[in-house]
Design a protein around this motif. Structure first.
Motif, PDB file in Angstrom:
ATOM      1  N   LYS A 193       0.834  -1.213   0.000  1.00  0.00           N
ATOM      2  CA  LYS A 193       0.000   0.000   0.000  1.00  0.00           C
ATOM      3  C   LYS A 193       0.863   1.256   0.000  1.00  0.00           C
ATOM      4  O   LYS A 193       0.531   2.236  -0.667  1.00  0.00           O
ATOM      5  N   LEU A 194       1.973   1.219   0.727  1.00  0.00           N
ATOM      6  CA  LEU A 194       2.887   2.360   0.729  1.00  0.00           C
ATOM      7  C   LEU A 194       3.441   2.580  -0.676  1.00  0.00           C
ATOM      8  O   LEU A 194       3.444   3.706  -1.180  1.00  0.00           O
ATOM      9  N   LYS A 195       3.896   1.501  -1.313  1.00  0.00           N
ATOM     10  CA  LYS A 195       4.442   1.610  -2.668  1.00  0.00           C
ATOM     11  C   LYS A 195       3.399   2.187  -3.620  1.00  0.00           C
ATOM     12  O   LYS A 195       3.672   3.138  -4.356  1.00  0.00           O
ATOM     13  N   SER A 196       2.207   1.647  -3.590  1.00  0.00           N
ATOM     14  CA  SER A 196       1.143   2.134  -4.488  1.00  0.00           C
ATOM     15  C   SER A 196       0.816   3.594  -4.219  1.00  0.00           C
ATOM     16  O   SER A 196       0.646   4.382  -5.158  1.00  0.00           O
ATOM     17  N   PHE A 197       0.751   3.966  -2.942  1.00  0.00           N
ATOM     18  CA  PHE A 197       0.404   5.344  -2.600  1.00  0.00           C
ATOM     19  C   PHE A 197       1.512   6.308  -3.003  1.00  0.00           C
ATOM     20  O   PHE A 197       1.252   7.345  -3.620  1.00  0.00           O
ATOM     21  N   VAL A 198       2.750   5.987  -2.667  1.00  0.00           N
ATOM     22  CA  VAL A 198       3.873   6.882  -2.972  1.00  0.00           C
ATOM     23  C   VAL A 198       4.049   7.029  -4.480  1.00  0.00           C
ATOM     24  O   VAL A 198       4.108   8.153  -4.999  1.00  0.00           O
ATOM     25  N   LEU A 199       4.108   5.928  -5.194  1.00  0.00           N
ATOM     26  CA  LEU A 199       4.299   6.006  -6.645  1.00  0.00           C
ATOM     27  C   LEU A 199       3.084   6.635  -7.325  1.00  0.00           C
ATOM     28  O   LEU A 199       3.228   7.423  -8.258  1.00  0.00           O
ATOM     29  N   GLY A 200       1.901   6.324  -6.836  1.00  0.00           N
ATOM     30  CA  GLY A 200       0.696   6.929  -7.391  1.00  0.00           C
ATOM     31  C   GLY A 200       0.640   8.429  -7.146  1.00  0.00           C
ATOM     32  O   GLY A 200       0.298   9.209  -8.054  1.00  0.00           O
ATOM     33  N   THR A 201       0.998   8.858  -5.941  1.00  0.00           N
ATOM     34  CA  THR A 201       0.998  10.284  -5.625  1.00  0.00           C
ATOM     35  C   THR A 201       2.062  11.007  -6.431  1.00  0.00           C
ATOM     36  O   THR A 201       1.811  12.088  -6.981  1.00  0.00           O
ATOM     37  N   PHE A 202       3.256  10.426  -6.518  1.00  0.00           N
ATOM     38  CA  PHE A 202       4.315  11.012  -7.345  1.00  0.00           C
ATOM     39  C   PHE A 202       3.853  11.149  -8.795  1.00  0.00           C
ATOM     40  O   PHE A 202       4.113  12.152  -9.448  1.00  0.00           O
ATOM     41  N   THR A 203       3.180  10.132  -9.305  1.00  0.00           N
ATOM     42  CA  THR A 203       2.703  10.171 -10.686  1.00  0.00           C
ATOM     43  C   THR A 203       1.697  11.292 -10.880  1.00  0.00           C
ATOM     44  O   THR A 203       1.784  12.052 -11.849  1.00  0.00           O
ATOM     45  N   GLU A 204       0.759  11.423  -9.950  1.00  0.00           N
ATOM     46  CA  GLU A 204      -0.231  12.509 -10.028  1.00  0.00           C
ATOM     47  C   GLU A 204       0.449  13.875  -9.977  1.00  0.00           C
ATOM     48  O   GLU A 204       0.117  14.769 -10.765  1.00  0.00           O
ATOM     49  N   LEU A 205       1.387  14.040  -9.045  1.00  0.00           N
ATOM     50  CA  LEU A 205       2.098  15.317  -8.928  1.00  0.00           C
ATOM     51  C   LEU A 205       2.911  15.612 -10.187  1.00  0.00           C
ATOM     52  O   LEU A 205       2.935  16.752 -10.663  1.00  0.00           O
ATOM     53  N   ALA A 206       3.564  14.594 -10.720  1.00  0.00           N
ATOM     54  CA  ALA A 206       4.372  14.790 -11.928  1.00  0.00           C
ATOM     55  C   ALA A 206       3.487  15.168 -13.112  1.00  0.00           C
ATOM     56  O   ALA A 206       3.808  16.094 -13.858  1.00  0.00           O
ATOM     57  N   HIS A 207       2.361  14.474 -13.274  1.00  0.00           N
ATOM     58  CA  HIS A 207       1.451  14.813 -14.374  1.00  0.00           C
ATOM     59  C   HIS A 207       0.955  16.248 -14.239  1.00  0.00           C
ATOM     60  O   HIS A 207       0.933  17.000 -15.224  1.00  0.00           O
ATOM     61  N   ALA A 208       0.562  16.630 -13.026  1.00  0.00           N
ATOM     62  CA  ALA A 208       0.075  18.001 -12.813  1.00  0.00           C
ATOM     63  C   ALA A 208       1.170  19.012 -13.132  1.00  0.00           C
ATOM     64  O   ALA A 208       0.916  20.048 -13.756  1.00  0.00           O
ATOM     65  N   MET A 209       2.396  18.723 -12.706  1.00  0.00           N
ATOM     66  CA  MET A 209       3.505  19.635 -12.948  1.00  0.00           C
ATOM     67  C   MET A 209       3.794  19.753 -14.443  1.00  0.00           C
ATOM     68  O   MET A 209       3.869  20.863 -14.977  1.00  0.00           O
ATOM     69  N   PHE A 210       3.942  18.626 -15.124  1.00  0.00           N
ATOM     70  CA  PHE A 210       4.271  18.669 -16.544  1.00  0.00           C
ATOM     71  C   PHE A 210       3.123  19.261 -17.363  1.00  0.00           C
ATOM     72  O   PHE A 210       3.360  19.980 -18.330  1.00  0.00           O
ATOM     73  N   ASP A 211       1.888  18.980 -16.961  1.00  0.00           N
ATOM     74  CA  ASP A 211       0.729  19.532 -17.682  1.00  0.00           C
ATOM     75  C   ASP A 211       0.588  21.038 -17.493  1.00  0.00           C
ATOM     76  O   ASP A 211      -0.024  21.707 -18.315  1.00  0.00           O
ATOM     77  N   SER A 212       1.139  21.569 -16.410  1.00  0.00           N
ATOM     78  CA  SER A 212       0.989  23.003 -16.123  1.00  0.00           C
ATOM     79  C   SER A 212       2.073  23.864 -16.775  1.00  0.00           C
ATOM     80  O   SER A 212       2.026  25.087 -16.673  1.00  0.00           O
ATOM     81  N   LEU A 213       3.022  23.237 -17.450  1.00  0.00           N
ATOM     82  CA  LEU A 213       4.107  24.008 -18.054  1.00  0.00           C
ATOM     83  C   LEU A 213       3.577  24.868 -19.201  1.00  0.00           C
ATOM     84  O   LEU A 213       2.707  24.431 -19.957  1.00  0.00           O
ATOM     85  N   PRO A 214       4.105  26.073 -19.336  1.00  0.00           N
ATOM     86  CA  PRO A 214       3.642  26.966 -20.410  1.00  0.00           C
ATOM     87  C   PRO A 214       4.106  26.478 -21.782  1.00  0.00           C
ATOM     88  O   PRO A 214       4.899  25.541 -21.885  1.00  0.00           O
ATOM     89  N   ASP A 215       3.619  27.131 -22.810  1.00  0.00           N
ATOM     90  CA  ASP A 215       3.983  26.737 -24.179  1.00  0.00           C
ATOM     91  C   ASP A 215       5.435  27.042 -24.521  1.00  0.00           C
ATOM     92  O   ASP A 215       6.035  26.370 -25.358  1.00  0.00           O
TER      93      ASP A 215
END
Length: 196
Positions: free
Chosen positions: A60-82
């Motif tokens: 559960k720790l692995k799933s939560f940590v990797l899942g949270t990192f993935t969500e944060l990374a997607h949000a970060m990369f998606d928010s980058l300007p053009d």
């Protein structure tokens, strides 16, 4: 007749955040049900219900940590300007206060330490970190289309390593100048792409 709405997801998230905090502070073996219960301000039996046994806790720790990192990374990369994506990425990665992500990084470090004896965990952690580095590489390539691919890979690896190093050392409460110098190191790597 409809009953009270379930807060199962919110409670699970509360338990997992408490577990991440405890793993970051005490390591995998030190993150006991009692410590997690105290951190979450919930009863030990409720923590046990959500986390299960030691093997379940690790999964559960692995799933939560990797899942949270993935969500944060997607949000970060998606928010980058053009334009100027690389510079914005550096600014986002090296913000002044990242205590929440520091706990995640420390929990990730605990998982990677355990990965030495767990090949499945090793593959999942390695896949996640290389995927993160690949995303940085793609961002760099967007801003520097004519740059050498090997140079872009070196810079992406360096930025990734600096970011995880800075985050993992957050508990040392190093001076702000140290974080700034680390950001400048990442900036120097970024600036080196244009140099030949």
């Amino acid at each position: 007749m409809a009953g009270r709405p379930s807060n199962q997801k919110e409670r699970y998230h509360q338990v997992m955040e408490a577990m991440v905090h405890c793993v970051a502070r005490y390591g995998l073996d030190g993150a006991t049900l009692d410590r997690i219960a105290k951190q979450a301000e919930l009863s030990r039996p409720l923590i046990r219900h959500h986390l299960g046994n030691k093997e379940d806790m690790l999964e559960k720790l692995k799933s939560f940590v990797l899942g949270t990192f993935t969500e944060l990374a997607h949000a970060m990369f998606d928010s980058l300007p053009d334009t100027h994506k690389s510079q914005t990425l550096i600014d986002i990665l090296f913000v002044a206060d990242e205590s929440a992500s520091a706990d995640l990084v420390m929990a990730f470090a605990a998982l990677t330490a355990r990965a030495a004896e767990d090949s499945a965990l090793q593959h999942e952690c390695r896949d996640w970190i290389t995927d993160f580095e690949d995303k940085i590489h793609v961002v760099l390539a967007m801003d520097h289309a004519s740059a050498d691919l090997q140079t872009l890979r070196i810079v992406a690896t360096g930025i990734t390593a600096i970011f995880f190093n800075v985050s993992s050392l957050n508990p040392l409460n190093l001076p702000d100048s140290w974080r700034l110098t680390s950001k400048q190191a990442a900036q120097t790597l970024l600036n080196s792409i244009g140099e030949k």
